[in-house]
Design a protein around this motif. Structure first.
Motif, PDB file in Angstrom:
ATOM      1  N   GLN A   6       0.773  -1.347   0.151  1.00  0.00           N
ATOM      2  CA  GLN A   6      -0.107  -0.044   0.139  1.00  0.00           C
ATOM      3  C   GLN A   6       0.955   1.269  -0.131  1.00  0.00           C
ATOM      4  O   GLN A   6       0.447   2.210  -0.615  1.00  0.00           O
ATOM      5  N   GLN A   7       1.990   1.242   0.469  1.00  0.00           N
ATOM      6  CA  GLN A   7       3.004   2.202   0.498  1.00  0.00           C
ATOM      7  C   GLN A   7       3.553   2.372  -0.906  1.00  0.00           C
ATOM      8  O   GLN A   7       4.423   3.316  -0.867  1.00  0.00           O
ATOM      9  N   GLY A   8       3.233   1.580  -1.996  1.00  0.00           N
ATOM     10  CA  GLY A   8       3.735   1.968  -3.329  1.00  0.00           C
ATOM     11  C   GLY A   8       4.536   0.829  -3.844  1.00  0.00           C
ATOM     12  O   GLY A   8       5.208   1.049  -5.044  1.00  0.00           O
ATOM     13  N   VAL A   9       4.947  -0.100  -3.161  1.00  0.00           N
ATOM     14  CA  VAL A   9       5.891  -1.237  -3.263  1.00  0.00           C
ATOM     15  C   VAL A   9       5.098  -2.039  -4.480  1.00  0.00           C
ATOM     16  O   VAL A   9       3.880  -2.308  -4.177  1.00  0.00           O
ATOM     17  N   ALA A  10       5.512  -2.596  -5.559  1.00  0.00           N
ATOM     18  CA  ALA A  10       5.118  -3.802  -6.247  1.00  0.00           C
ATOM     19  C   ALA A  10       5.816  -4.975  -5.689  1.00  0.00           C
ATOM     20  O   ALA A  10       6.700  -5.163  -5.600  1.00  0.00           O
ATOM     21  N   VAL A  11       4.838  -5.843  -5.198  1.00  0.00           N
ATOM     22  CA  VAL A  11       5.261  -7.164  -4.430  1.00  0.00           C
ATOM     23  C   VAL A  11       4.687  -8.262  -5.252  1.00  0.00           C
ATOM     24  O   VAL A  11       3.622  -8.617  -5.611  1.00  0.00           O
ATOM     25  N   LEU A  12       5.729  -9.096  -5.743  1.00  0.00           N
ATOM     26  CA  LEU A  12       5.624 -10.401  -6.462  1.00  0.00           C
ATOM     27  C   LEU A  12       5.730 -11.598  -5.262  1.00  0.00           C
ATOM     28  O   LEU A  12       6.645 -11.873  -4.645  1.00  0.00           O
ATOM     29  N   VAL A  13       4.877 -12.320  -5.163  1.00  0.00           N
ATOM     30  CA  VAL A  13       4.778 -13.482  -3.919  1.00  0.00           C
ATOM     31  C   VAL A  13       4.786 -14.728  -4.574  1.00  0.00           C
ATOM     32  O   VAL A  13       3.794 -15.019  -5.247  1.00  0.00           O
ATOM     33  N   VAL A  14       5.837 -15.631  -4.147  1.00  0.00           N
ATOM     34  CA  VAL A  14       5.777 -16.788  -4.697  1.00  0.00           C
ATOM     35  C   VAL A  14       5.335 -17.813  -3.627  1.00  0.00           C
ATOM     36  O   VAL A  14       6.018 -17.834  -2.471  1.00  0.00           O
ATOM     37  N   GLU A  15       4.264 -18.616  -3.785  1.00  0.00           N
ATOM     38  CA  GLU A  15       4.051 -19.398  -2.779  1.00  0.00           C
ATOM     39  C   GLU A  15       3.461 -20.904  -3.558  1.00  0.00           C
ATOM     40  O   GLU A  15       2.917 -21.001  -4.383  1.00  0.00           O
ATOM     41  N   GLN A  16       3.577 -22.180  -2.767  1.00  0.00           N
ATOM     42  CA  GLN A  16       2.990 -22.989  -3.372  1.00  0.00           C
ATOM     43  C   GLN A  16       1.424 -23.433  -2.953  1.00  0.00           C
ATOM     44  O   GLN A  16       0.923 -23.777  -3.684  1.00  0.00           O
ATOM     45  N   PHE A  17       1.628 -23.283  -1.649  1.00  0.00           N
ATOM     46  CA  PHE A  17       0.071 -23.286  -1.197  1.00  0.00           C
ATOM     47  C   PHE A  17      -0.556 -21.801  -0.973  1.00  0.00           C
ATOM     48  O   PHE A  17       0.003 -20.993  -0.445  1.00  0.00           O
ATOM     49  N   ALA A  18      -1.736 -21.611  -1.492  1.00  0.00           N
ATOM     50  CA  ALA A  18      -2.130 -20.434  -1.808  1.00  0.00           C
ATOM     51  C   ALA A  18      -3.015 -19.648  -0.765  1.00  0.00           C
ATOM     52  O   ALA A  18      -2.911 -18.562  -0.747  1.00  0.00           O
ATOM     53  N   ALA A  19      -3.653 -20.163   0.126  1.00  0.00           N
ATOM     54  CA  ALA A  19      -4.828 -19.656   0.673  1.00  0.00           C
ATOM     55  C   ALA A  19      -4.412 -18.381   1.380  1.00  0.00           C
ATOM     56  O   ALA A  19      -5.045 -17.468   1.129  1.00  0.00           O
ATOM     57  N   ALA A  20      -3.205 -18.286   2.027  1.00  0.00           N
ATOM     58  CA  ALA A  20      -2.900 -17.058   2.782  1.00  0.00           C
ATOM     59  C   ALA A  20      -2.782 -16.045   2.059  1.00  0.00           C
ATOM     60  O   ALA A  20      -3.252 -14.793   2.122  1.00  0.00           O
ATOM     61  N   VAL A  21      -2.079 -16.085   0.902  1.00  0.00           N
ATOM     62  CA  VAL A  21      -1.811 -15.103   0.041  1.00  0.00           C
ATOM     63  C   VAL A  21      -2.889 -14.529  -0.661  1.00  0.00           C
ATOM     64  O   VAL A  21      -2.922 -13.111  -1.192  1.00  0.00           O
ATOM     65  N   LEU A  22      -3.686 -15.548  -1.223  1.00  0.00           N
ATOM     66  CA  LEU A  22      -4.885 -15.059  -1.986  1.00  0.00           C
ATOM     67  C   LEU A  22      -5.528 -14.160  -1.311  1.00  0.00           C
ATOM     68  O   LEU A  22      -6.367 -13.155  -1.649  1.00  0.00           O
ATOM     69  N   GLY A  23      -5.665 -14.147  -0.003  1.00  0.00           N
ATOM     70  CA  GLY A  23      -6.509 -13.039   0.845  1.00  0.00           C
ATOM     71  C   GLY A  23      -5.964 -11.750   0.685  1.00  0.00           C
ATOM     72  O   GLY A  23      -6.863 -10.697   1.091  1.00  0.00           O
ATOM     73  N   ILE A  24      -4.739 -11.336   0.274  1.00  0.00           N
ATOM     74  CA  ILE A  24      -4.176 -10.186   0.075  1.00  0.00           C
ATOM     75  C   ILE A  24      -3.781  -9.594  -1.456  1.00  0.00           C
ATOM     76  O   ILE A  24      -3.684  -8.578  -1.880  1.00  0.00           O
ATOM     77  N   ALA A  25      -3.825 -10.681  -2.195  1.00  0.00           N
ATOM     78  CA  ALA A  25      -3.503 -10.673  -3.513  1.00  0.00           C
ATOM     79  C   ALA A  25      -4.362  -9.796  -4.365  1.00  0.00           C
ATOM     80  O   ALA A  25      -5.662  -9.938  -4.232  1.00  0.00           O
ATOM     81  N   ASP A  26      -3.831  -8.938  -5.320  1.00  0.00           N
ATOM     82  CA  ASP A  26      -4.746  -8.080  -6.426  1.00  0.00           C
ATOM     83  C   ASP A  26      -5.057  -9.102  -7.352  1.00  0.00           C
ATOM     84  O   ASP A  26      -5.931  -8.916  -8.122  1.00  0.00           O
ATOM     85  N   HIS A  27      -4.192  -9.875  -7.679  1.00  0.00           N
ATOM     86  CA  HIS A  27      -4.022 -10.502  -9.010  1.00  0.00           C
ATOM     87  C   HIS A  27      -3.149 -11.914  -8.466  1.00  0.00           C
ATOM     88  O   HIS A  27      -2.172 -11.844  -7.766  1.00  0.00           O
ATOM     89  N   ALA A  28      -3.695 -12.924  -9.397  1.00  0.00           N
ATOM     90  CA  ALA A  28      -2.758 -14.211  -9.306  1.00  0.00           C
ATOM     91  C   ALA A  28      -2.472 -14.921 -10.418  1.00  0.00           C
ATOM     92  O   ALA A  28      -3.162 -14.810 -11.522  1.00  0.00           O
ATOM     93  N   ALA A  29      -1.156 -15.570 -10.553  1.00  0.00           N
ATOM     94  CA  ALA A  29      -0.843 -16.147 -12.035  1.00  0.00           C
ATOM     95  C   ALA A  29      -0.539 -17.615 -11.501  1.00  0.00           C
ATOM     96  O   ALA A  29       0.144 -17.865 -10.321  1.00  0.00           O
ATOM     97  N   VAL A  30      -1.071 -18.646 -12.178  1.00  0.00           N
ATOM     98  CA  VAL A  30      -0.696 -20.028 -11.768  1.00  0.00           C
ATOM     99  C   VAL A  30       0.062 -20.697 -12.871  1.00  0.00           C
ATOM    100  O   VAL A  30       0.124 -20.504 -14.016  1.00  0.00           O
ATOM    101  N   LEU A  31       1.465 -20.792 -12.282  1.00  0.00           N
ATOM    102  CA  LEU A  31       2.364 -21.552 -13.135  1.00  0.00           C
ATOM    103  C   LEU A  31       2.644 -23.104 -13.073  1.00  0.00           C
ATOM    104  O   LEU A  31       2.578 -23.443 -11.987  1.00  0.00           O
ATOM    105  N   VAL A  32       2.428 -23.684 -14.342  1.00  0.00           N
ATOM    106  CA  VAL A  32       2.553 -25.073 -14.334  1.00  0.00           C
ATOM    107  C   VAL A  32       3.385 -25.418 -15.404  1.00  0.00           C
ATOM    108  O   VAL A  32       3.386 -24.923 -16.492  1.00  0.00           O
ATOM    109  N   ARG A  33       4.590 -26.368 -14.852  1.00  0.00           N
ATOM    110  CA  ARG A  33       5.550 -26.754 -15.809  1.00  0.00           C
ATOM    111  C   ARG A  33       5.999 -25.397 -16.713  1.00  0.00           C
ATOM    112  O   ARG A  33       6.143 -25.693 -18.069  1.00  0.00           O
TER     113      ARG A  33
END
Ligand code: ATP
Length: 234
Positions: free
Chosen positions: A182-209
């Motif tokens: 919120q202070q203006g930083v662009a944050v890219l978060v990698v997670e294998q298990f999603a639930a927690a980060v999806l609570g705050i993410a504005d956008h999500a990308a699913v990477l497979v192989r």
């Protein structure tokens, strides 16, 4: 709006084995983007390309619209990219204070760095003289984040912040991450298990192989696809 961080059609390999097959992603200032996917999908490699520690075979890396393709990690760090690796990267035998002191290479004073760190994570002030390795995993992750904040990042890359931590601790950490964004930083978060980060993410990308299979809002449809993926039924 020009994204702060943009990867365009990035291909990356280790030796002859290609692990990213044309990944495109962008993160705007103030945004949290979650990059999710199973083990070995290429999530960490994507972060490494963004931080310049792994060179892409092809594709582009842009920062604020400026082409930084092929730039080394030092130049990307100077341009405001900060990677907090899996495993946190704190020095376990050093005190919290000394872990922070090492960040004076950024040109900031010890006082400035401690002010930033302790304002965001007051518990670190209480632990200042304690060896980092003797703190809880959550506190160590706070220290890792605080060290990252000392660099005044424009782009923060977080790899598996939740690793080994209790869900409640993870949820609290992600609240802090959301505030940092919120202070203006662009944050890219990698997670294998999603639930927690999806609570705050504005956008999500699913990477497979090594391919982005889907991206969009972290809505119920995306959540359903993710659960199917982890259950091996898609
Ligand atoms: P994980 O959650 O397991 O870290 P990931 O999605 O972050 O998975 P990467 O670590 O980017 O995936 O790895 C992608 C692929 O590249 C995997 O098949 C992995 O074995 C391989 N790989 C990663 N690092 C190296 C390396 N240094 N040398 C060779 N192969 C590697």
């Amino acid at each position: 709006m020009t994204p702060l961080l943009e990867l365009r059609d990035v291909r990356a390999a280790y030796g002859k084995i290609t692990v990213l097959h044309g990944v495109s992603l962008s993160v705007a200032a103030g945004q949290v983007v979650a990059l999710l996917g199973p083990n070995g999908a290429g999530k960490t490699t994507t972060l490494k390309v963004a931080a310049g520690t792994h060179r892409a075979e092809s594709g582009r890396l842009l920062l604020g619209g400026r082409d930084m393709t092929g730039a080394n990690p030092r130049d990307l760090a100077r341009a405001g990219v900060c990677l907090i690796p899996e495993g946190r990267g704190v020095f376990p035998n050093l005190s919290v204070r000394d872990n922070l002191l090492m960040m004076t290479f950024t040109g900031r004073s010890r006082e400035q760095i401690e002010e930033i760190a302790f304002a965001r994570f007051p518990i670190l002030a209480k632990r200042a003289n304690q060896a980092a390795g003797s703190m809880s995993g959550g506190e160590q992750q706070m220290l890792a984040l605080a060290r990252g904040l000392a660099t005044d990042p424009a782009v923060l890359l977080l790899d598996e912040l939740s690793m080994g931590l209790a869900p409640l601790v993870v949820a609290r950490l992600y609240e802090q991450v959301a505030e940092i964004a919120q202070q203006g930083v662009a944050v890219l978060v990698v997670e294998q298990f999603a639930a927690a980060v999806l609570g705050i993410a504005d956008h999500a990308a699913v990477l497979v192989r090594g391919r982005v299979e889907r991206q969009g809002a972290p809505d119920s449809e995306l959540r359903a696809e993710l659960s199917a993926l982890y259950l091996g039924s898609s």
